[in-house]
Motif scaffolding. Structure first.
Motif, PDB file in Angstrom:
ATOM      1  N   GLU A 196       0.843  -1.203   0.000  1.00  0.00           N
ATOM      2  CA  GLU A 196       0.000   0.000   0.000  1.00  0.00           C
ATOM      3  C   GLU A 196       0.883   1.260   0.000  1.00  0.00           C
ATOM      4  N   PHE A 197       1.931   1.255   0.832  1.00  0.00           N
ATOM      5  CA  PHE A 197       2.844   2.408   0.902  1.00  0.00           C
ATOM      6  C   PHE A 197       3.541   2.610  -0.445  1.00  0.00           C
ATOM      7  N   HIS A 254       2.645   1.566  -3.386  1.00  0.00           N
ATOM      8  CA  HIS A 254       1.710   1.984  -4.423  1.00  0.00           C
ATOM      9  C   HIS A 254       1.323   3.457  -4.281  1.00  0.00           C
ATOM     10  N   THR A 255       1.130   3.909  -3.046  1.00  0.00           N
ATOM     11  CA  THR A 255       0.725   5.304  -2.824  1.00  0.00           C
ATOM     12  C   THR A 255       1.793   6.255  -3.371  1.00  0.00           C
ATOM     13  N   GLU A 284       1.872   6.031  -7.275  1.00  0.00           N
ATOM     14  CA  GLU A 284       0.713   6.697  -7.870  1.00  0.00           C
ATOM     15  C   GLU A 284       0.825   8.219  -7.757  1.00  0.00           C
ATOM     16  N   ALA A 285       1.306   8.688  -6.595  1.00  0.00           N
ATOM     17  CA  ALA A 285       1.457  10.135  -6.416  1.00  0.00           C
ATOM     18  C   ALA A 285       2.476  10.675  -7.426  1.00  0.00           C
ATOM     19  N   TYR A 315      -2.894  -3.219  -8.470  1.00  0.00           N
ATOM     20  CA  TYR A 315      -3.739  -2.035  -8.240  1.00  0.00           C
ATOM     21  C   TYR A 315      -4.263  -1.523  -9.577  1.00  0.00           C
TER      22      TYR A 315
END
Ligand code: HEC
Length: 198
Positions: free
Chosen positions: A43-44, A46-47, A50-51, A155
């Motif tokens: 999750e980290f 990917h965040t 994506e950012a 994702y």
């Protein structure tokens, strides 16, 4: 005497059995914890990916194109141009892979411009279909490869800006020409080992 031996033998066997169930339970609890921790790590990662991808697309590619400074071109290396957003992610993933820490990520799609970006396994295909149906959560699993367990998360990759849509719909090799803003265009697959190698 023989009877007592048999009774004690059974008790020992039973204890061993209980012990091994306990051990199996502890191992499966530990594995469960591994997976929960891995979900957060993915999750980290990917965040951040994506950012970076959104900022690069909007503040670099789109802004520079709007102001006629420089555009993003597939053949950016041969021209004075910026890499495409997908190429930006590929370049960074290549650099990360070269560090040999086991972390890998890539972009793929069920309607890829290039065949190399098609899902390579059943897991990847199923994951892409799942995130297309419900982009709000990743599709995750643990895959065994060469005796090592890898956590893999897929994702949804969405059309965050109109340039994603315009370029893919116009690309001669794109098998899909009717993307709309916010559509799921593909997925980002992130994979890393859950344990040290053998
Ligand atoms: C100017 C054109 C252009 C823009 C803008 C663009 N793409 Fe792409 N995209 C491409 C090309 C070309 C590839 C194939 C690159 C490669 O594999 O070398 C690609 C690859 C991809 C892939 C991998 C599957 C495939 O089609 O090969 C996905 C998913 C993707 N892009 C989504 C997006 C999203 C989401 C955006 C917006 C944030 C975006 N693209 C913006 C041209 C573009």
């Amino acid at each position: 005497m023989t009877q007592r031996f048999v009774v004690w033998g059974s008790v020992v066997a039973l204890l061993l059995c209980v012990e091994s169930i306990g051990y199996a339970q502890a191992t499966s609890d530990a594995r469960e914890k591994d997976v929960v921790a891995a979900e957060r790590v993915a999750e980290f990662i990917h965040t951040v990916l994506e950012a970076d991808r959104t900022i690069y697309t909007t503040h670099a590619v789109e802004r520079m194109t709007e102001h006629d400074v420089v555009s993003a071109e597939e053949e950016w290396e041969k021209e004075t141009a910026l890499p495409l957003p997908a190429q930006m992610l590929m370049l960074s993933s290549r650099l990360v892979k070269s560090k040999e820490i086991g972390l890998e990520y890539r972009l793929m799609s069920l309607w890829p411009i290039y065949e190399k970006n098609r899902p390579a396994t059943w897991f990847e295909r199923t994951g892409l279909e799942a995130v297309e149906g419900d982009p709000s959560k990743p599709f995750t699993g643990v895959i065994e490869k060469d005796g090592r367990r890898y956590f893999t998360a897929i994702y949804a990759d969405r059309a965050v800006s109109s340039s994603c849509v315009t370029c893919h719909n116009a690309h001669p090799l794109s098998p899909k020409k009717n993307y709309k803003l916010h559509d799921v265009m593909g997925g980002v697959v992130i994979s890393f080992p859950l344990s040290e190698g053998p």
